[in-house]
Design an enzyme around this catalytic site. Structure first.
Site, PDB file in Angstrom:
ATOM      1  N   GLU A   1       0.936  -0.928   0.044  1.00 27.52           N
ATOM      2  CA  GLU A   1       0.129   0.127  -0.551  1.00 27.52           C
ATOM      3  C   GLU A   1       1.244   0.892  -0.047  1.00 27.52           C
ATOM      4  OE1 GLU A   1      -3.430  -0.270   2.916  1.00 27.52           O
ATOM      5  OE2 GLU A   1      -3.756  -1.270   1.782  1.00 27.52           O
TER       6      GLU A   1
ATOM      7  N   GLU B   1      -5.386  -8.696  -0.215  1.00 31.07           N
ATOM      8  CA  GLU B   1      -6.506  -8.360   0.787  1.00 31.07           C
ATOM      9  C   GLU B   1      -7.482  -7.660   0.781  1.00 31.07           C
ATOM     10  OE1 GLU B   1      -4.899  -5.370   3.774  1.00 31.07           O
ATOM     11  OE2 GLU B   1      -2.667  -5.698   3.014  1.00 31.07           O
TER      12      GLU B   1
END
Ligand code: AHR
Length: 505
Positions: free
Chosen positions: A176, A295
């Site tokens: 991320e 995720e």
């Protein structure tokens, strides 16, 4: 008053989406909260083995038959020095983990985690730190894990008691990196450059590895789409997958809208595929990039409690969502979304696995149990292997706050040719009554219903806890039946269904 809805589905053997990559049913373990310490690892626990791994947790993990587990983060990885977690345990440093404001004791590191995944019947998907570190630490970690011997880091691994290389095949280039919360967050250009240079040298150390480059941390990020395009423009030839992350919640207690969230997930997947193919076209490339949805889950229950957790302690309870029936239905629908694009989504990681937004919960020093979300994930992992079939669905629909034309039926079929088995996964989003379901199973003559598993509960908010671990569990009471190729069932109100068929002996 009960309001029954209707839906039809056509499944045909030859209408295939794709072979499903088993790694679609992966999971994620991060150094976060009680995921490692008090979760998978607790030396004083009555069920702990000689390495301190909890046996009760391991057996629940094995029930899920997970092919790959992403590690060690997540946000944690962006400040992690992998060298802290190897070598003699009494010499490992305690560090501040700035991602989660905790103390990391480093009792578990790369080698212990590899051992644990082997015991769990799984494999590691390793992330490298591209936040505070970069090319050098990344290539050294590949050398430590995968190079046989005769070099500094491979010999160090041997000195640490691991004569054989770990042979880790799947690697994430950071985590991320677009998120302002990320340690060492970067612009798309900054990240694309460091990802490219890391990818090159990691593959020079071990050309057999596969790499996942970071996409946006969510579809709602302001830089979404532009981030993917810029990062892929720089890295396309050197990486194998791009990551997607998404979490949903029912913050305003609007369940019809919550159950429709997976329409957003479908859009997200389709958009990222479009961006990959745009870069492919731009580069006149013959290579098709695949997706790693590494995720995904429901996450919101624990948000308020987490704000009150004391910082700088070891393994505090963080992100400990207690999942209820409606969460399990959303997880089931998310799995259906992944299978629906199995042609491009090759890796999926339920985030996460133990204690932290997880299907498995533990009490430190106490029992371990299955959350509601454990069941759809287990069913998909066990029965969702084979070929995803392209369904034609005609369903009654509803409108919700953020979505229009939401089908009451969300469903997919998976055909296992070798075992001559067909499995239908279906969510009934109708909260007012059953769903009259008919299936036209054309090419499947000679197939019979083996079982119709149902997960439901009168109370959408019903959950499993340490005291009541079996409050929400699947049963075999579904009424699916087949006659002359026509399947029929009444899918119970607010339910997850697994209809398993097999060729008559
Ligand atoms: O899974 C929990 C966190 O969610 C991960 O650490 C991070 O990557 C994401 O924001």
């Amino acid at each position: 008053m009960e309001v029954v809805r209707k839906a039809e589905m056509i499944l045909e053997k030859d209408f295939q989406i794709s072979e499903i990559d088993p790694r679609l049913y992966g999971a994620f373990v991060e150094h976060l909260g009680r995921s490692i310490y008090g979760g998978i690892y607790e030396p004083g626990h009555p069920s702990a083995d000689e390495q301190g791994f909890r046996g009760d947790v391991l057996s629940l993990v094995r029930e899920l038959d997970i092919p790959v587990i992403r590690y060690p983060g997540g946000n944690f990885v962006s400040g992690y020095n992998w060298e802290d977690g190897v070598g003699p345990k009494d010499q490992r440093p305690r560090r501040l983990d700035l991602a989660w404001r905790t103390i990391e004791p480093n009792e578990v590191g790369v080698n212990e985690f590899v051992d644990w995944t082997r015991k769990a019947g799984s494999q590691v998907m390793m992330a490298v730190n591209l936040g505070t570190r970069g090319v050098d630490a990344a290539r050294n970690l590949v050398e430590y894990c995968n190079h046989p011997s005769g070099s500094y880091y491979s010999d160090l691994r041997i000195k640490h008691g691991y004569a054989q290389p770990h042979g880790i095949k799947l690697w994430c280039l950071g985590n991320e990196m677009d998120g302002p919360w990320q340690i060492g967050a970067k612009t798309a250009y900054e990240y694309g450059r460091i990802a490219l240079e890391s990818a090159k040298v990691m593959k020079w150390v071990d050309p057999s590895i596969e790499l996942v480059v970071c996409g946006s941390s969510g579809r709602g990020m302001p830089t979404f789409a532009q981030w993917e395009a810029e990062v892929l423009d720089l890295t396309y030839d050197h990486v194998d997958y791009i990551s997607l992350h998404t979490y949903y919640g029912n913050r305003d207690n609007d369940t019809p809208n919550f159950l429709a969230r997976t329409l957003d997930m479908d859009q997200f997947i389709n958009s990222v595929i479009a961006i990959c193919d745009y870069i492919k076209a731009k580069k006149r490339s013959s290579k098709t990039l695949h997706l790693s949805f590494d995720e995904w889950n429901v996450w919101y229950h624990s948000n308020e409690a987490d704000k009150k957790v004391e910082p700088w302690t070891v393994a505090p309870p963080l992100l400990e969502d207690v999942y209820n029936l409606e969460d399990a239905l959303v997880v089931g629908s998310m799995l259906i979304s992944l299978i629906r694009r199995a042609d491009r989504v090759k890796i999926g990681c339920l985030a996460q696995l133990v204690n932290v937004i997880a299907p498995i919960m533990t009490q430190t020093g106490g029992p371990a149990w299955r959350q509601t979300t454990f069941y759809p994930f287990m069913h998909a992992s066990l029965y969702g292997r084979g070929t995803a079939l392209l369904p034609v669905i005609k369903s009654d629909k509803y409108d919700s706050k953020d979505f229009t034309d939401v089908p009451y039926l969300d469903a997919i079929g998976v055909f296992n040719e070798e075992k001559e088995e067909l499995t239908i996964f279906a969510v009934n989003r109708n909260l007012e009554g059953g769903l009259e379901f008919t299936g036209d199973l054309r090419g499947f003559c000679g197939y019979e219903v083996v079982e119709h598993i149902v997960l439901t509960h009168e109370d959408l908010k019903a959950a499993n806890t340490a005291d009541q671990p079996n409050n929400v569990v699947p049963h075999l009471g579904g009424n699916a039946q087949i006659s002359e190729g026509k399947l029929s069932a009444l899918l119970p109100k607010q339910s997850w269904n697994v209809i398993r068929l097999a060729k008559k002996a």
